[in-house]
Design a protein around this motif. Structure first.
Motif, short mmCIF file in Angstrom:
data_model
loop_
_atom_site.label_atom_id
_atom_site.label_comp_id
_atom_site.label_asym_id
_atom_site.label_seq_id
_atom_site.Cartn_x
_atom_site.Cartn_y
_atom_site.Cartn_z
N GLN A 1 75.35 9.00 97.79
CA GLN A 1 74.77 10.35 97.68
C GLN A 1 74.08 10.48 96.32
OE1 GLN A 1 74.85 13.49 99.81
NE2 GLN A 1 73.21 13.51 98.29
N TRP A 2 72.76 10.73 96.33
CA TRP A 2 72.03 10.93 95.09
C TRP A 2 72.20 12.37 94.60
CZ3 TRP A 2 67.63 8.21 97.98
CH2 TRP A 2 67.71 6.82 97.78
N VAL A 3 72.34 12.50 93.29
CA VAL A 3 72.50 13.80 92.65
C VAL A 3 71.58 13.84 91.42
CG1 VAL A 3 74.09 15.29 91.37
CG2 VAL A 3 74.86 14.18 93.46
N LEU A 4 70.85 14.94 91.26
CA LEU A 4 69.90 15.09 90.16
C LEU A 4 70.32 16.28 89.30
CD1 LEU A 4 67.16 14.01 89.01
CD2 LEU A 4 66.06 15.84 90.32
N VAL A 5 70.60 16.01 88.02
CA VAL A 5 70.99 17.05 87.07
C VAL A 5 69.79 17.35 86.19
CG1 VAL A 5 72.57 17.71 85.22
CG2 VAL A 5 73.39 16.30 87.11
N THR A 6 69.30 18.58 86.23
CA THR A 6 68.15 18.97 85.42
C THR A 6 68.54 19.76 84.19
OG1 THR A 6 67.85 20.97 86.76
CG2 THR A 6 66.66 18.99 87.45
N ASP A 7 69.75 20.28 84.13
CA ASP A 7 70.21 21.03 82.96
C ASP A 7 71.73 21.06 82.98
OD1 ASP A 7 70.50 22.62 80.75
OD2 ASP A 7 68.98 24.08 81.36
N TRP A 8 72.34 20.95 81.78
CA TRP A 8 73.79 20.98 81.68
C TRP A 8 74.30 22.34 81.26
CZ3 TRP A 8 76.95 17.10 83.25
CH2 TRP A 8 76.37 15.87 83.49
N ASN A 9 73.44 23.17 80.70
CA ASN A 9 73.87 24.50 80.26
C ASN A 9 72.74 25.50 80.45
OD1 ASN A 9 75.37 26.56 79.16
ND2 ASN A 9 75.03 25.96 77.04
N PRO A 10 72.76 26.27 81.56
CA PRO A 10 73.77 26.27 82.61
C PRO A 10 73.63 25.04 83.51
CG PRO A 10 72.00 27.73 83.22
CD PRO A 10 71.68 27.26 81.83
N LEU A 11 74.72 24.67 84.16
CA LEU A 11 74.71 23.49 85.02
C LEU A 11 73.77 23.71 86.19
CD1 LEU A 11 75.88 20.70 85.61
CD2 LEU A 11 77.67 21.82 86.94
N THR A 12 72.72 22.90 86.24
CA THR A 12 71.72 22.97 87.31
C THR A 12 71.68 21.60 87.97
OG1 THR A 12 70.45 24.52 85.95
CG2 THR A 12 69.35 23.58 87.87
N VAL A 13 72.10 21.52 89.20
CA VAL A 13 72.24 20.23 89.88
C VAL A 13 71.69 20.33 91.30
CG1 VAL A 13 74.63 20.85 90.48
CG2 VAL A 13 73.91 18.48 90.64
N TYR A 14 70.96 19.31 91.69
CA TYR A 14 70.38 19.20 93.03
C TYR A 14 71.07 18.06 93.77
CZ TYR A 14 66.53 22.19 91.45
OH TYR A 14 65.78 23.23 90.97
N ILE A 15 71.23 18.23 95.07
CA ILE A 15 71.83 17.20 95.91
C ILE A 15 70.82 16.76 96.95
CG2 ILE A 15 72.84 18.83 97.57
CD1 ILE A 15 75.28 16.92 97.71
N TRP A 16 70.75 15.47 97.19
CA TRP A 16 69.80 14.89 98.15
C TRP A 16 70.36 15.03 99.56
CZ3 TRP A 16 64.95 13.48 98.39
CH2 TRP A 16 64.52 12.61 99.38
N LYS A 17 69.56 15.59 100.45
CA LYS A 17 70.05 15.92 101.80
C LYS A 17 70.03 14.74 102.76
CE LYS A 17 67.21 19.42 102.34
NZ LYS A 17 66.54 20.59 102.93
N GLN A 18 69.55 13.59 102.33
CA GLN A 18 69.47 12.44 103.23
C GLN A 18 70.22 11.23 102.64
OE1 GLN A 18 68.19 12.75 106.19
NE2 GLN A 18 67.27 14.77 105.87
N PRO A 19 71.53 11.31 102.46
CA PRO A 19 72.28 10.14 101.98
C PRO A 19 72.32 9.06 103.05
CG PRO A 19 73.79 11.86 102.63
CD PRO A 19 72.42 12.45 102.76
#
Length: 480
Positions: A111-129
């Motif tokens: 599962q790929w996960v993309l973090v664009t900011d740590w404060n505030p925590l901003t995280v995207y999840i890939w819908k096609q694992p």
């Protein structure tokens, strides 16, 4: 002389018995006791159902990736002896002895996960694992410790003999599945409806055919991996197998396929048998997906109840749709684990605005107490592999790269723009946390100042005081 009495041979104890022997009062009492013990074990440890009875542990060096150096061990002294031989830091974790198997094969979900900011925590999840399978069927007794049985890394199993051929059990090339194939397998495995309405069962949206390419023409593996493989001798696969076997001759002899893989003159690539690979990569319509169903035609109805019953059209609103276990259980559990794991390290991350990081989460599935699949986190990888290693990873990596540019570039100009298959995870930690000005877990302590010289005469006074104390102690001892 008295004759010695002949010893009576011990009667063999039967470990199994017909069900009729358990119908009495004693049998029912033993069954209740066993059930009570199992319930107590589950209450004490949620992982008790995964542990099994072989006491297996997986040991891996922290400085290596792609499955290199991983070993399965069962004894504490064996673990200590192995970890003391090298200068690496080692990670030791309990081995999941009872994972969910698909047609007998162990697998995990990348599962790929993309973090664009740590404060505030901003995280995207890939819908096609996608799913990655081991090269050989899982052995619950753990007698065979071959890496082709226990590891799912493409960089490991690609040396297995027959890897380039289509696996008939999984109906796949490259030992990988799209998420949609797993959804269909789960429906067949868990659904007990009499009428099946499955609008969520669709073909994979991204394949080599949708991109208009042939995988054998664009197959790509990172140069770093190639350079490391070149340093490995021709018997690289055999060497890795012996590492996992840890010198046990019995386990090495039980798997002829694993040893024959390393004896080949050169590592085989998946580019061979390209015609069948191209056919596997095509998406087609829903009927074509059914033709490549992940469940064999002659499946056991008790094992796959979802194959029984009546199939209805997806637009038939008179029938309730079947439960999509991916959306209702697995995906939700994955998102929770992703947020919890990232929140646990936020204080140790150097905040830097305008930068992103891609992670590769590896999950495994097991049957939960309620009979539904349960998700378990295995590890989190920084800089995950983005190679065109199989017909599954090729289209997914291409689409992931395009959608990452949408998140990083397009969203700055238009916050409401489409991010493709990247979906923002909603959680309760969206507020900006003020940065601590004092000590933090990643701060470096430094002592500043000058050495203070002891004033003259201080040493003599200390000596006098010590001499007085010793005299008093001696006098007290003489008085006693």
């Amino acid at each position: 002389k008295k004759k010695k009495k002949a010893k009576k041979e011990d009667e063999e104890i039967e470990f199994d018995a017909p069900m009729s022997t358990w119908q009495g009062a004693r049998g029912q009492h033993l069954i209740k006791q066993a059930q009570t013990i199992l319930e107590e074990m589950d209450a004490a440890s949620k992982q008790s159902s995964l542990n099994g009875c072989r006491n297996a542990w997986i040991v891996k060096p922290s400085g290596k990736s792609r499955g290199r150096g991983i070993k399965v061990m069962r004894e504490l002294d064996e673990i200590f002896r192995n970890c003391e031989t090298d200068g690496f830091q080692w990670i030791c974790q309990k081995y999941m002895e009872r994972p969910q198997l698909i047609h007998g094969y162990k697998f995990d979900i990348r599962q790929w996960v993309l973090v664009t900011d740590w404060n505030p925590l901003t995280v995207y999840i890939w819908k096609q694992p996608y799913l990655r399978f081991a090269g050989q069927k899982y052995d619950e007794t753990l007698a065979d410790r071959s890496e082709y049985v226990h590891l799912v890394n493409n960089s490991i199993i690609k040396y297995m003999d027959g890897f380039e051929q289509k696996n008939e059990d999984l109906n796949a090339n490259g030992y990988m599945w799209f998420r949609q194939q797993y959804e269909e397998w789960m429906h067949s495995r868990y659904c007990k409806c009499k009428k099946h309405r499955t609008p969520f069962l669709t073909p994979p949206p991204y394949t080599c055919e949708t991109f208009g390419v042939k995988w054998e023409d664009v197959a790509f593996t990172a140069k770093e991996e190639d350079s490391e493989d070149e340093d490995c001798p021709e018997s690289c696969g055999e060497k890795q197998s012996s590492d996992l076997d840890d010198g046990q001759a019995g386990s090495a002899s039980s798997s002829t396929a694993s040893t024959s893989a390393g004896s080949s003159s050169s590592p085989r690539t998946v580019c061979e048998d390209s015609e069948s690979v191209g056919q596997q990569a095509s998406a087609g319509s829903k009927s074509q997906t059914a033709a490549q169903a992940p469940v064999p035609a002659r499946a056991d109805p008790d094992e796959f109840p979802g194959l029984q019953g009546e199939r209805v059209a997806d637009d038939d609103e008179t029938v309730e749709p079947c439960e999509n276990l991916w959306d209702s259980t697995i995906r939700k559990q994955m998102e929770d684990v992703v947020v919890w794991s990232l929140m646990s390290v936020t204080e140790g991350i150097n905040q830097r605005k305008g930068s992103v990081e891609l992670f590769g989460y590896d999950f495994m599935i097991a049957d939960g107490a309620d009979g539904k699949p349960e998700t378990w986190l295995i590890e989190v990888n920084s800089s995950p592999a983005c190679d065109y290693s199989t017909p599954v990873t090729c289209p997914l990596v291409k689409q992931m790269m395009e959608d990452t540019a949408k998140v990083m570039v397009d969203q700055k100009d238009d916050p409401n723009c489409s991010t493709g298959e990247w979906e923002l995870i909603k959680h309760d930690f969206t507020r900006v946390v003020p940065q601590r000005t004092g000590f933090s877990c990643n701060a470096q302590l430094e002592v500043l100042g000058k050495k203070v010289k002891m004033p003259k005469g201080m040493k003599k006074e200390k000596k006098k005081k010590k001499s007085k104390k010793t005299k008093e102690e001696n006098s007290d001892a003489d008085a006693e």
